[in-house]
Design a protein around this motif. Structure first.
Motif, PDB file in Angstrom:
ATOM      1  N   MET A 116     -18.645 -19.783   5.021  1.00 35.78           N
ATOM      2  CA  MET A 116     -18.791 -20.072   6.384  1.00 35.78           C
ATOM      3  C   MET A 116     -19.545 -18.698   6.762  1.00 35.78           C
ATOM      4  O   MET A 116     -19.286 -17.747   6.214  1.00 35.78           O
ATOM      5  N   ASP A 117     -20.534 -18.958   7.761  1.00 35.49           N
ATOM      6  CA  ASP A 117     -21.331 -18.039   8.012  1.00 35.49           C
ATOM      7  C   ASP A 117     -20.590 -16.867   8.887  1.00 35.49           C
ATOM      8  O   ASP A 117     -19.810 -17.368   9.753  1.00 35.49           O
ATOM      9  N   LEU A 118     -20.736 -15.614   8.895  1.00 34.81           N
ATOM     10  CA  LEU A 118     -20.020 -14.472   9.525  1.00 34.81           C
ATOM     11  C   LEU A 118     -20.307 -14.759  10.958  1.00 34.81           C
ATOM     12  O   LEU A 118     -19.370 -14.588  11.863  1.00 34.81           O
ATOM     13  N   GLU A 119     -21.575 -14.828  11.352  1.00 34.23           N
ATOM     14  CA  GLU A 119     -22.156 -14.866  12.966  1.00 34.23           C
ATOM     15  C   GLU A 119     -21.191 -16.402  13.499  1.00 34.23           C
ATOM     16  O   GLU A 119     -20.739 -16.155  14.494  1.00 34.23           O
ATOM     17  N   LEU A 120     -21.158 -17.485  12.728  1.00 34.75           N
ATOM     18  CA  LEU A 120     -20.299 -18.413  13.255  1.00 34.75           C
ATOM     19  C   LEU A 120     -18.712 -18.296  13.330  1.00 34.75           C
ATOM     20  O   LEU A 120     -18.169 -18.460  14.384  1.00 34.75           O
ATOM     21  N   ILE A 121     -18.370 -17.301  12.388  1.00 40.68           N
ATOM     22  CA  ILE A 121     -16.923 -16.890  12.656  1.00 40.68           C
ATOM     23  C   ILE A 121     -16.720 -16.024  13.772  1.00 40.68           C
ATOM     24  O   ILE A 121     -15.550 -16.123  14.581  1.00 40.68           O
ATOM     25  N   LEU A 122     -17.622 -14.985  13.750  1.00 35.64           N
ATOM     26  CA  LEU A 122     -17.556 -14.051  15.037  1.00 35.64           C
ATOM     27  C   LEU A 122     -17.593 -14.915  16.392  1.00 35.64           C
ATOM     28  O   LEU A 122     -17.060 -14.638  17.425  1.00 35.64           O
ATOM     29  N   LEU A 123     -18.628 -15.706  16.394  1.00 35.32           N
ATOM     30  CA  LEU A 123     -18.966 -16.750  17.563  1.00 35.32           C
ATOM     31  C   LEU A 123     -17.432 -17.383  17.973  1.00 35.32           C
ATOM     32  O   LEU A 123     -17.201 -17.365  19.149  1.00 35.32           O
ATOM     33  N   THR A 124     -17.026 -17.948  17.027  1.00 38.68           N
ATOM     34  CA  THR A 124     -15.707 -18.769  17.278  1.00 38.68           C
ATOM     35  C   THR A 124     -14.816 -18.186  17.893  1.00 38.68           C
ATOM     36  O   THR A 124     -14.036 -18.481  18.850  1.00 38.68           O
ATOM     37  N   GLY A 125     -14.632 -16.925  17.199  1.00 38.06           N
ATOM     38  CA  GLY A 125     -13.503 -15.829  17.820  1.00 38.06           C
ATOM     39  C   GLY A 125     -13.877 -15.466  19.219  1.00 38.06           C
ATOM     40  O   GLY A 125     -12.935 -15.257  20.046  1.00 38.06           O
ATOM     41  N   ALA A 126     -15.173 -14.884  19.633  1.00 32.08           N
ATOM     42  CA  ALA A 126     -15.662 -14.836  20.932  1.00 32.08           C
ATOM     43  C   ALA A 126     -15.183 -15.882  21.825  1.00 32.08           C
ATOM     44  O   ALA A 126     -14.888 -15.783  23.072  1.00 32.08           O
ATOM     45  N   LEU A 127     -15.629 -16.998  21.409  1.00 37.88           N
ATOM     46  CA  LEU A 127     -15.344 -18.250  22.308  1.00 37.88           C
ATOM     47  C   LEU A 127     -13.911 -18.501  22.587  1.00 37.88           C
ATOM     48  O   LEU A 127     -13.517 -18.796  23.693  1.00 37.88           O
ATOM     49  N   ILE A 128     -12.974 -18.064  21.732  1.00 33.50           N
ATOM     50  CA  ILE A 128     -11.469 -18.349  21.864  1.00 33.50           C
ATOM     51  C   ILE A 128     -11.071 -17.351  22.921  1.00 33.50           C
ATOM     52  O   ILE A 128     -10.298 -17.445  23.818  1.00 33.50           O
ATOM     53  N   ILE A 129     -11.681 -16.162  22.936  1.00 32.72           N
ATOM     54  CA  ILE A 129     -11.283 -14.961  23.687  1.00 32.72           C
ATOM     55  C   ILE A 129     -11.822 -15.474  25.118  1.00 32.72           C
ATOM     56  O   ILE A 129     -11.028 -15.255  26.294  1.00 32.72           O
ATOM     57  N   VAL A 130     -12.876 -15.771  25.258  1.00 32.69           N
ATOM     58  CA  VAL A 130     -13.537 -16.428  26.425  1.00 32.69           C
ATOM     59  C   VAL A 130     -12.788 -17.264  27.034  1.00 32.69           C
ATOM     60  O   VAL A 130     -12.513 -17.586  28.053  1.00 32.69           O
ATOM     61  N   GLY A 131     -12.476 -18.269  26.440  1.00 30.21           N
ATOM     62  CA  GLY A 131     -11.485 -19.468  26.755  1.00 30.21           C
ATOM     63  C   GLY A 131     -10.320 -18.943  27.577  1.00 30.21           C
ATOM     64  O   GLY A 131      -9.666 -19.574  28.450  1.00 30.21           O
TER      65      GLY A 131
END
Length: 91
Positions: free
Chosen positions: A1-16
């Motif tokens: 899995m792409d690191l950018e996608l992993i970081l994005l998913t983590g950021a989206l969880i925090i924003v949620g």
């Protein structure tokens, strides 16, 4: 899995999670599904909308700038809209 996608998913969880907290401050009414329901709905909404934007906007031949603009703005607004809708439907 792409690191950018992993970081994005983590950021989206925090924003949620932040949007779930913020909804309690915006609407003082009772939470129809409790605090955990607000957090869960906001997190699911931000992750789904954010990943949708991440993959669909480039597929429509829009620029990288527009992709990141959409990923930054649309998920939090969608989460607030879903939380508002939950309150309206439950009443």
């Amino acid at each position: 899995m792409d690191l950018e996608l992993i970081l994005l998913t983590g950021a989206l969880i925090i924003v949620g999670a932040v949007m779930g907290w913020l909804a309690g401050r915006i609407w003082k009414s009772n939470k129809p599904f409790g605090t955990s329901g607000d957090y869960l709905a906001a997190i699911i909404t931000t992750v789904v909308v954010g990943l949708f934007d991440y993959f669909v906007i480039p597929a429509m031949n829009f620029s990288e700038t527009l992709k990141w603009f959409g990923v930054a703005l649309e998920p939090p607004l969608a989460a607030l809209f879903v939380l508002w809708g939950m309150r309206k439907i439950k009443r």
